[in-house]
Design a protein around this motif. Structure first.
Motif, short mmCIF file in Angstrom:
data_model
loop_
_atom_site.label_atom_id
_atom_site.label_comp_id
_atom_site.label_asym_id
_atom_site.label_seq_id
_atom_site.Cartn_x
_atom_site.Cartn_y
_atom_site.Cartn_z
N ILE A 9 -6.43 -4.99 -10.27
CA ILE A 9 -5.22 -5.86 -10.23
C ILE A 9 -4.31 -5.59 -9.07
O ILE A 9 -3.75 -6.66 -8.70
CB ILE A 9 -4.19 -5.62 -11.62
N CYS A 10 -4.25 -4.26 -8.74
CA CYS A 10 -3.57 -3.95 -7.66
C CYS A 10 -3.96 -4.50 -6.33
O CYS A 10 -3.29 -4.83 -5.20
CB CYS A 10 -3.16 -2.57 -7.52
N LEU A 11 -5.47 -4.72 -6.15
CA LEU A 11 -5.81 -5.33 -4.95
C LEU A 11 -5.59 -6.73 -4.87
O LEU A 11 -5.45 -7.23 -3.65
CB LEU A 11 -7.45 -5.08 -5.18
N PRO A 14 0.49 -9.41 -4.65
CA PRO A 14 1.05 -8.62 -3.46
C PRO A 14 1.85 -7.37 -3.67
O PRO A 14 2.34 -7.05 -4.89
CB PRO A 14 2.11 -9.73 -3.19
N LEU A 15 2.12 -6.63 -2.79
CA LEU A 15 2.85 -5.17 -2.97
C LEU A 15 4.30 -5.31 -2.89
O LEU A 15 5.21 -4.41 -3.21
CB LEU A 15 2.03 -4.27 -2.09
N ALA A 16 4.70 -5.99 -1.92
CA ALA A 16 6.00 -6.15 -1.35
C ALA A 16 6.19 -7.33 -0.59
O ALA A 16 5.46 -7.96 -0.13
CB ALA A 16 6.50 -4.75 -0.44
N ILE A 107 6.03 -4.65 -8.56
CA ILE A 107 5.77 -3.83 -9.77
C ILE A 107 4.38 -3.45 -9.55
O ILE A 107 4.03 -2.39 -9.65
CB ILE A 107 6.01 -4.43 -11.10
N THR A 108 3.60 -4.30 -8.59
CA THR A 108 2.19 -3.88 -8.31
C THR A 108 2.33 -2.64 -7.30
O THR A 108 1.21 -1.93 -7.82
CB THR A 108 1.79 -5.19 -7.53
N ALA A 109 3.18 -2.33 -6.68
CA ALA A 109 3.22 -0.85 -6.16
C ALA A 109 3.19 0.29 -6.91
O ALA A 109 2.89 1.31 -6.58
CB ALA A 109 4.26 -0.87 -5.08
N PRO A 112 -1.08 1.82 -8.70
CA PRO A 112 -1.96 3.10 -8.21
C PRO A 112 -1.42 4.46 -8.85
O PRO A 112 -2.24 5.28 -8.97
CB PRO A 112 -1.81 3.22 -6.76
N VAL A 113 -0.17 4.62 -9.16
CA VAL A 113 0.46 5.65 -9.73
C VAL A 113 -0.07 5.80 -11.22
O VAL A 113 -0.45 6.96 -11.79
CB VAL A 113 2.09 5.81 -9.82
N VAL A 114 -0.06 4.64 -12.05
CA VAL A 114 -0.55 4.45 -13.19
C VAL A 114 -2.18 4.88 -13.12
O VAL A 114 -2.93 5.66 -14.19
CB VAL A 114 -0.55 3.20 -13.76
N SER A 115 -2.63 4.44 -11.99
CA SER A 115 -4.14 4.73 -12.16
C SER A 115 -4.47 6.25 -11.87
O SER A 115 -5.09 6.77 -12.36
CB SER A 115 -4.88 4.19 -10.87
N ILE A 116 -3.50 6.96 -11.12
CA ILE A 116 -3.56 8.33 -11.07
C ILE A 116 -3.54 9.10 -12.42
O ILE A 116 -4.21 9.87 -12.63
CB ILE A 116 -2.48 8.90 -10.08
N VAL A 117 -2.47 8.61 -13.31
CA VAL A 117 -2.25 9.35 -14.52
C VAL A 117 -3.58 9.07 -15.35
O VAL A 117 -4.18 9.86 -16.04
CB VAL A 117 -1.10 8.35 -14.92
#
Length: 140
Positions: A9-11, A14-16, A107-109, A112-117
């Protein structure tokens, strides 16, 4: 598996959004490129795409490597480090690389932090399974 879905989803999203401090149109930043207002693309943020794509493919391999839990633990640690690297590269691009722009993060940015958890939770569960198998082997 959830971490892979979150990464995909993050890929795709858009990030920003970058707004020039002076006169000009908005610029959209994704993992692969920056889309200018006239439609041209700059690939200077492509390390974000490469890190996330490498992490997702590593996680898919880790899912199907269920017979070797020790290697799964190592691969989860490597995926964790790659995701931390993604966060570091993203921080560089958002704080240092775009000086003349006002940055509005999507919110997409955070994904990856959610993925880390999720990767850390998977690593902990795999380690607990390995301990359970070792304790069962000692009982026999």
């Amino acid at each position: 598996m959830l971490s892979v879905i979150v990464g995909l989803i993050c890929l795709c999203l858009p990030l920003a959004t970058l707004q020039p401090k002076g006169m000009g149109a908005d610029v959209v930043m994704t993992n692969l490129w920056i889309v200018q207002a006239d439609g041209t693309k700059q690939f200077n943020v492509s390390p974000l795409f490469a890190l996330l794509l490498l992490t997702n493919s590593l996680q898919v391999f880790t899912i199907f490597d269920f017979r070797n839990r020790k290697r799964q633990i190592k691969l989860c640690t490597l995926a964790f480090l790659l995701l931390l690297g993604w966060c570091g590269v993203y921080a560089y691009f958002t704080f240092c690389a775009f000086e003349g722009y006002d940055l509005h993060r999507n919110i997409t940015a955070i994904l990856p932090v959610v993925s880390i958890v999720l990767v850390l939770m998977a690593r902990q569960s795999i380690a607990a399974d390995e301990e359970l198998v070792r304790s069962a082997d000692r009982i026999r």
